[in-house]
Design an enzyme around this catalytic site. Sequence first.
Site, PDB file in Angstrom:
ATOM      1  N   SER A   1       2.169  11.025  -7.370  1.00 51.69           N
ATOM      2  CA  SER A   1       3.198  11.999  -7.732  1.00 51.69           C
ATOM      3  C   SER A   1       4.465  11.742  -6.930  1.00 51.69           C
ATOM      4  CB  SER A   1       2.709  13.430  -7.465  1.00 51.69           C
ATOM      5  OG  SER A   1       2.461  13.624  -6.083  1.00 51.69           O
TER       6      SER A   1
ATOM      7  N   GLY B   1       0.249   8.791  -1.235  1.00 53.63           N
ATOM      8  CA  GLY B   1       0.931   9.775  -2.068  1.00 53.63           C
ATOM      9  C   GLY B   1       1.401   9.172  -3.369  1.00 53.63           C
TER      10      GLY B   1
ATOM     11  N   LEU C   1       0.857  -1.186   0.000  1.00 48.65           N
ATOM     12  CA  LEU C   1       0.000   0.000   0.000  1.00 48.65           C
ATOM     13  C   LEU C   1       0.893   1.235   0.000  1.00 48.65           C
ATOM     14  CD1 LEU C   1      -3.195   0.639   2.076  1.00 48.65           C
ATOM     15  CD2 LEU C   1      -1.439   2.405   1.922  1.00 48.65           C
ATOM     16  N   ILE C   2       0.653   2.144  -0.951  1.00 50.85           N
ATOM     17  CA  ILE C   2       1.474   3.345  -1.099  1.00 50.85           C
ATOM     18  C   ILE C   2       0.585   4.574  -1.018  1.00 50.85           C
ATOM     19  CG2 ILE C   2       3.118   4.594  -2.549  1.00 50.85           C
ATOM     20  CD1 ILE C   2       3.657   1.937  -4.006  1.00 50.85           C
TER      21      ILE C   2
ATOM     22  N   TYR D   1       6.644  22.614   9.350  1.00 51.90           N
ATOM     23  CA  TYR D   1       7.035  21.462   8.541  1.00 51.90           C
ATOM     24  C   TYR D   1       8.131  20.668   9.243  1.00 51.90           C
ATOM     25  CZ  TYR D   1       8.819  18.780   4.575  1.00 51.90           C
ATOM     26  OH  TYR D   1       9.228  17.765   3.751  1.00 51.90           O
TER      27      TYR D   1
ATOM     28  N   ILE E   1       7.830  10.891  -5.038  1.00 52.63           N
ATOM     29  CA  ILE E   1       8.503   9.675  -4.589  1.00 52.63           C
ATOM     30  C   ILE E   1       7.540   8.492  -4.569  1.00 52.63           C
ATOM     31  CG2 ILE E   1       9.825   8.627  -2.710  1.00 52.63           C
ATOM     32  CD1 ILE E   1      10.545  11.541  -1.857  1.00 52.63           C
ATOM     33  N   GLY E   2       6.307   8.714  -4.141  1.00 48.26           N
ATOM     34  CA  GLY E   2       5.337   7.625  -4.095  1.00 48.26           C
ATOM     35  C   GLY E   2       5.091   7.005  -5.454  1.00 48.26           C
TER      36      GLY E   2
END
Length: 289
Positions: A17, A14, A11-12, A158, A19-20
């Site tokens: 777009s 992101g 399961l990924i 962040y 890195i995902g």
Amino acid sequence: MRPPLDSGTVLITGACSGIGREIARQLAHRARTLVLVAHSAERLAGLRAELEVLNPTLGVMLLPCDVSRPGEVGDMLAELSRHFISVDVLVNAAGAGERGLFARQRWGSIERMLLVNVVAPLLLVRRLLGPMLARGRGGILHIGAGAGQLFLPGAATYAASRRCLDGFIESLRLELEGTGIVLTQVAPGPVDGSEPQDDGERQGPQPLFHISAERCAREALAGFERGAALVYPGRAHRWVMTVLPRLPRAVRRALGRRVARDLQERSGAEAALMAEKPLGLVEDIPSLA
């Protein structure tokens, strides 16, 4: 011990777009099933078509989900259960960021950043870790940021969100020793197309430290398969992240202070320009909501 990437269900988040997406591409020839999670259903559909060309036998499940909404994350996990899908590997690649002085950031942006970078990964790990432990095998690949280990004026929230997960991942890794679960954190520097932006202007480190999303994904997966605790993709970034922690805290503050002063000067100039605008445009000034 290696994570169950080959012939497993991955399961990924992101996934549409940055890195995902690159991780999905690089696992297309290896995984049995990819569960792709992202906000844009249209972009996910385009990625599925691309991946099925790379590997016609690959199973691809699309789950459009805004991970900044915990309720949608819960619904997405419930959908997995309804289809009796067991996740072997979780890849947390979704992230949100915004540059700007903290006092001028809108609260809605701050809250969303924390939901995406902190709450969603914690919720996913909490819900998917139990079944992995029961099976005695599994993997968690968390895509964080080198920002979590730095002093970053202009990106305070962040940095805080990434530092929170840095402490969580390092602590959880110790809890999982001997369980058969591989846990790796990736802390990249600037990745083209993936770093937080405010007005579209590239700021921060020079291009020397920028790497492609493809290279970041490749080095992340290589470290994950080695069972590495922490991966710094990119040679220049890796060197800097090795040296900086060895500097005295006072020196690191001094380096950050120079950045902060520049940001304050820029912010003051922008505020002066806004003051010269007609009153009808004052609402354009970012404010706390």
